[in-house]
Design a protein around this motif. Structure first.
Motif, PDB file in Angstrom:
ATOM      1  N   ILE A   5       0.856  -1.186   0.000  1.00 42.06           N
ATOM      2  CA  ILE A   5       0.000   0.000   0.000  1.00 42.06           C
ATOM      3  C   ILE A   5       0.895   1.239   0.000  1.00 42.06           C
ATOM      4  CG2 ILE A   5      -1.866   1.240   1.125  1.00 42.06           C
ATOM      5  CD1 ILE A   5      -2.623  -1.553   0.101  1.00 42.06           C
ATOM      6  N   ILE A   6       0.700   2.074  -1.008  1.00 39.95           N
ATOM      7  CA  ILE A   6       1.487   3.289  -1.213  1.00 39.95           C
ATOM      8  C   ILE A   6       0.600   4.508  -0.971  1.00 39.95           C
ATOM      9  CG2 ILE A   6       2.983   4.534  -2.828  1.00 39.95           C
ATOM     10  CD1 ILE A   6       3.934   1.661  -2.210  1.00 39.95           C
ATOM     11  N   ILE A   7       1.093   5.470  -0.228  1.00 40.91           N
ATOM     12  CA  ILE A   7       0.332   6.698   0.004  1.00 40.91           C
ATOM     13  C   ILE A   7       0.854   7.788  -0.934  1.00 40.91           C
ATOM     14  CG2 ILE A   7      -0.430   8.416   1.669  1.00 40.91           C
ATOM     15  CD1 ILE A   7      -1.294   5.523   2.302  1.00 40.91           C
ATOM     16  N   VAL A   8      -0.030   8.298  -1.770  1.00 44.95           N
ATOM     17  CA  VAL A   8       0.307   9.402  -2.661  1.00 44.95           C
ATOM     18  C   VAL A   8       0.234  10.699  -1.845  1.00 44.95           C
ATOM     19  CG1 VAL A   8      -0.300  10.604  -4.797  1.00 44.95           C
ATOM     20  CG2 VAL A   8      -0.669   8.123  -4.599  1.00 44.95           C
ATOM     21  N   THR A   9       1.319  11.446  -1.802  1.00 42.77           N
ATOM     22  CA  THR A   9       1.343  12.630  -0.933  1.00 42.77           C
ATOM     23  C   THR A   9       0.236  13.619  -1.272  1.00 42.77           C
ATOM     24  OG1 THR A   9       2.967  13.700  -2.373  1.00 42.77           O
ATOM     25  CG2 THR A   9       3.816  12.455  -0.480  1.00 42.77           C
ATOM     26  N   ALA A  10      -0.160  13.689  -2.545  1.00 43.68           N
ATOM     27  CA  ALA A  10      -1.204  14.623  -2.964  1.00 43.68           C
ATOM     28  C   ALA A  10      -2.549  14.309  -2.302  1.00 43.68           C
ATOM     29  CB  ALA A  10      -1.361  14.603  -4.479  1.00 43.68           C
ATOM     30  N   ALA A  11      -2.700  13.107  -1.759  1.00 40.42           N
ATOM     31  CA  ALA A  11      -3.955  12.743  -1.103  1.00 40.42           C
ATOM     32  C   ALA A  11      -4.231  13.622   0.112  1.00 40.42           C
ATOM     33  CB  ALA A  11      -3.919  11.272  -0.681  1.00 40.42           C
ATOM     34  N   TYR A  12      -3.184  14.203   0.678  1.00 43.95           N
ATOM     35  CA  TYR A  12      -3.368  15.077   1.839  1.00 43.95           C
ATOM     36  C   TYR A  12      -3.755  16.506   1.451  1.00 43.95           C
ATOM     37  CZ  TYR A  12      -1.208  11.265   4.435  1.00 43.95           C
ATOM     38  OH  TYR A  12      -0.939  10.044   4.999  1.00 43.95           O
ATOM     39  N   LYS A 182      -8.887   5.303  -6.601  1.00 45.28           N
ATOM     40  CA  LYS A 182      -9.542   6.617  -6.550  1.00 45.28           C
ATOM     41  C   LYS A 182     -11.025   6.444  -6.848  1.00 45.28           C
ATOM     42  CE  LYS A 182      -7.601  10.062  -8.772  1.00 45.28           C
ATOM     43  NZ  LYS A 182      -7.161  10.792  -9.996  1.00 45.28           N
ATOM     44  N   ALA A 183     -11.856   6.955  -5.965  1.00 43.39           N
ATOM     45  CA  ALA A 183     -13.286   7.028  -6.217  1.00 43.39           C
ATOM     46  C   ALA A 183     -13.620   8.460  -6.590  1.00 43.39           C
ATOM     47  CB  ALA A 183     -14.073   6.589  -4.988  1.00 43.39           C
ATOM     48  N   ALA A 184     -14.714   8.645  -7.308  1.00 44.08           N
ATOM     49  CA  ALA A 184     -15.083   9.993  -7.754  1.00 44.08           C
ATOM     50  C   ALA A 184     -16.592  10.156  -7.732  1.00 44.08           C
ATOM     51  CB  ALA A 184     -14.538  10.262  -9.153  1.00 44.08           C
ATOM     52  N   ALA A 185     -16.997  11.385  -7.588  1.00 37.86           N
ATOM     53  CA  ALA A 185     -18.422  11.725  -7.621  1.00 37.86           C
ATOM     54  C   ALA A 185     -18.626  12.873  -8.596  1.00 37.86           C
ATOM     55  CB  ALA A 185     -18.914  12.121  -6.228  1.00 37.86           C
ATOM     56  N   SER A 186     -19.777  12.890  -9.218  1.00 42.63           N
ATOM     57  CA  SER A 186     -20.102  13.948 -10.165  1.00 42.63           C
ATOM     58  C   SER A 186     -20.501  15.212  -9.415  1.00 42.63           C
ATOM     59  CB  SER A 186     -21.241  13.497 -11.076  1.00 42.63           C
ATOM     60  OG  SER A 186     -21.580  14.509 -12.002  1.00 42.63           O
ATOM     61  N   GLY A 190     -18.012  19.075 -12.863  1.00 45.85           N
ATOM     62  CA  GLY A 190     -17.352  17.874 -13.349  1.00 45.85           C
ATOM     63  C   GLY A 190     -17.158  16.856 -12.236  1.00 45.85           C
ATOM     64  N   TRP A 191     -16.182  15.992 -12.396  1.00 44.94           N
ATOM     65  CA  TRP A 191     -15.908  14.953 -11.407  1.00 44.94           C
ATOM     66  C   TRP A 191     -14.952  15.467 -10.338  1.00 44.94           C
ATOM     67  CZ3 TRP A 191     -18.575  10.473 -11.475  1.00 44.94           C
ATOM     68  CH2 TRP A 191     -19.205  10.116 -12.682  1.00 44.94           C
ATOM     69  N   ARG A 192     -15.071  14.903  -9.140  1.00 44.97           N
ATOM     70  CA  ARG A 192     -14.117  15.209  -8.081  1.00 44.97           C
ATOM     71  C   ARG A 192     -13.827  13.927  -7.309  1.00 44.97           C
ATOM     72  NH1 ARG A 192     -16.657  15.701  -3.089  1.00 44.97           N
ATOM     73  NH2 ARG A 192     -18.947  15.762  -3.168  1.00 44.97           N
ATOM     74  N   ALA A 193     -12.586  13.794  -6.859  1.00 53.71           N
ATOM     75  CA  ALA A 193     -12.193  12.618  -6.095  1.00 53.71           C
ATOM     76  C   ALA A 193     -12.802  12.679  -4.696  1.00 53.71           C
ATOM     77  CB  ALA A 193     -10.672  12.543  -6.002  1.00 53.71           C
ATOM     78  N   ILE A 194     -13.225  11.519  -4.193  1.00 55.00           N
ATOM     79  CA  ILE A 194     -13.818  11.450  -2.859  1.00 55.00           C
ATOM     80  C   ILE A 194     -13.242  10.249  -2.110  1.00 55.00           C
ATOM     81  CG2 ILE A 194     -15.975  12.572  -3.514  1.00 55.00           C
ATOM     82  CD1 ILE A 194     -17.269   9.789  -3.643  1.00 55.00           C
ATOM     83  N   ALA A 195     -13.365  10.271  -0.800  1.00 58.79           N
ATOM     84  CA  ALA A 195     -12.899   9.158   0.024  1.00 58.79           C
ATOM     85  C   ALA A 195     -13.747   7.917  -0.232  1.00 58.79           C
ATOM     86  CB  ALA A 195     -12.961   9.552   1.495  1.00 58.79           C
ATOM     87  N   GLU A 219      -4.957   7.582  -3.643  1.00 59.11           N
ATOM     88  CA  GLU A 219      -4.907   8.918  -4.248  1.00 59.11           C
ATOM     89  C   GLU A 219      -6.221   9.673  -4.064  1.00 59.11           C
ATOM     90  OE1 GLU A 219      -3.143  11.088  -8.252  1.00 59.11           O
ATOM     91  OE2 GLU A 219      -4.515   9.417  -8.452  1.00 59.11           O
ATOM     92  N   PHE A 220      -7.057   9.207  -3.187  1.00 58.39           N
ATOM     93  CA  PHE A 220      -8.276   9.941  -2.843  1.00 58.39           C
ATOM     94  C   PHE A 220      -8.003  10.772  -1.589  1.00 58.39           C
ATOM     95  CE2 PHE A 220      -8.429   5.559  -1.300  1.00 58.39           C
ATOM     96  CZ  PHE A 220      -8.534   5.747   0.077  1.00 58.39           C
ATOM     97  N   PRO A 221      -8.863  11.737  -1.281  1.00 59.01           N
ATOM     98  CA  PRO A 221      -8.575  12.647  -0.166  1.00 59.01           C
ATOM     99  C   PRO A 221      -8.442  11.937   1.184  1.00 59.01           C
ATOM    100  CG  PRO A 221     -10.293  13.551  -1.577  1.00 59.01           C
ATOM    101  CD  PRO A 221     -10.062  12.146  -2.036  1.00 59.01           C
ATOM    102  N   LEU A 222      -7.347  12.248   1.870  1.00 56.05           N
ATOM    103  CA  LEU A 222      -7.127  11.795   3.248  1.00 56.05           C
ATOM    104  C   LEU A 222      -7.220  13.032   4.127  1.00 56.05           C
ATOM    105  CD1 LEU A 222      -4.126   9.339   2.696  1.00 56.05           C
ATOM    106  CD2 LEU A 222      -6.518   8.726   3.142  1.00 56.05           C
ATOM    107  N   GLU A 223      -8.335  13.173   4.812  1.00 56.40           N
ATOM    108  CA  GLU A 223      -8.612  14.398   5.561  1.00 56.40           C
ATOM    109  C   GLU A 223      -9.066  14.071   6.973  1.00 56.40           C
ATOM    110  OE1 GLU A 223     -10.254  17.033   1.770  1.00 56.40           O
ATOM    111  OE2 GLU A 223     -11.670  15.818   2.937  1.00 56.40           O
TER     112      GLU A 223
END
Length: 241
Positions: A5-12, A182-186, A190-195, A219-223
């Motif tokens: 499991i790799i954490i993409v820094t941009a997820a933060y 990555k999950a996304a919602a409309s 447009g589309w946006r990434a979601i947890a 690569e989805f938001p980690l908040e």
């Protein structure tokens, strides 16, 4: 065997990363959450940080993590030639002790000489991005042409180019060496990434069609207030599904 499991820094998020002190500041968070590695994003570096890659590479290694390196450029230029900055980027990846370097595909043209990509000191992958070069037709054309590199399959990006993630997984699974989960919602714009906890079941359906033994990047938001806890939650989830 469980996937890495790799954490993409941009997820933060860019703002949170800046607040924390840059990509190096999340290395302890990623390690404490039980992840196997971290994906460093070149676009999130300042010029000063680009001069300190060896230090960052050592910090990551000392934390017991592996490094993937993401470059926000295409492997192939608009003229169909290989990225002229490839050697520089490979040098940066070496300073980071990276095992993998990632590009978007760009404007691949059949017949171009890619032989120089076969004997690189690390794994090179191309990703389906959110442009016309990242459509299923474009990506499939490249990999069906005996491509010498692996594929980063971004599960969410297919939605941005009006392709089906499930169809893409069915047709491209044999080429996939790294998955961006990555999950996304409309949304109105447009589309946006979601947890994942806020998403429908599409990400699970797609992931089930992909190789289970390749690294999975978050690569989805980690908040949240406790970034270690929220990161650990998804590390554990993606280790089991």
């Amino acid at each position: 065997m469980k996937p890495q499991i790799i954490i993409v820094t941009a997820a933060y998020g860019h703002d949170r990363l800046k607040e924390l002190g840059g990509q190096q500041a999340v290395v302890p968070i990623v390690a404490a959450a039980g992840a196997d590695g971290i994906e460093i994003r070149r676009e999130l570096f300042s010029e000063a940080e680009l001069q300190q890659l060896s230090t960052l590479g050592k910090t990551i290694s000392d934390a017991g993590l592996i490094t993937f390196y993401s470059v926000p450029e295409a492997l192939f230029t608009e003229e169909g030639t290989l990225n002229p900055n490839l050697a520089r980027h490979l040098g940066e990846a070496e300073q980071l002790n990276a095992r993998l370097i990632k590009y978007s595909l760009g404007h691949y043209q059949r017949g171009v000489d890619c032989s120089s990509l076969r004997d690189l000191p690390l794994q090179l992958v191309v990703e389906n991005d959110q442009t016309d070069c990242g459509t299923l037709a474009a990506i499939e054309n490249y990999f069906n042409d005996d491509a010498p590199v692996g594929m980063t399959f971004d599960m969410g990006n297919w939605l941005w180019v009006d392709d089906s993630p499930v169809q893409a997984a069915t047709r491209l699974a044999r080429f996939v060496t790294y998955v961006h989960v990555k999950a996304a919602a409309s949304a109105a714009d447009g589309w946006r990434a979601i947890a994942l906890d806020n998403a429908d079941n599409l990400w699970r359906e797609t992931l089930a069609l992909l190789p289970s033994d390749v690294p999975r990047g978050i690569e989805f938001p980690l908040e949240g207030d406790d970034l270690v806890a929220v990161t650990r939650h998804y590390v554990e989830l993606l280790s089991e599904v």
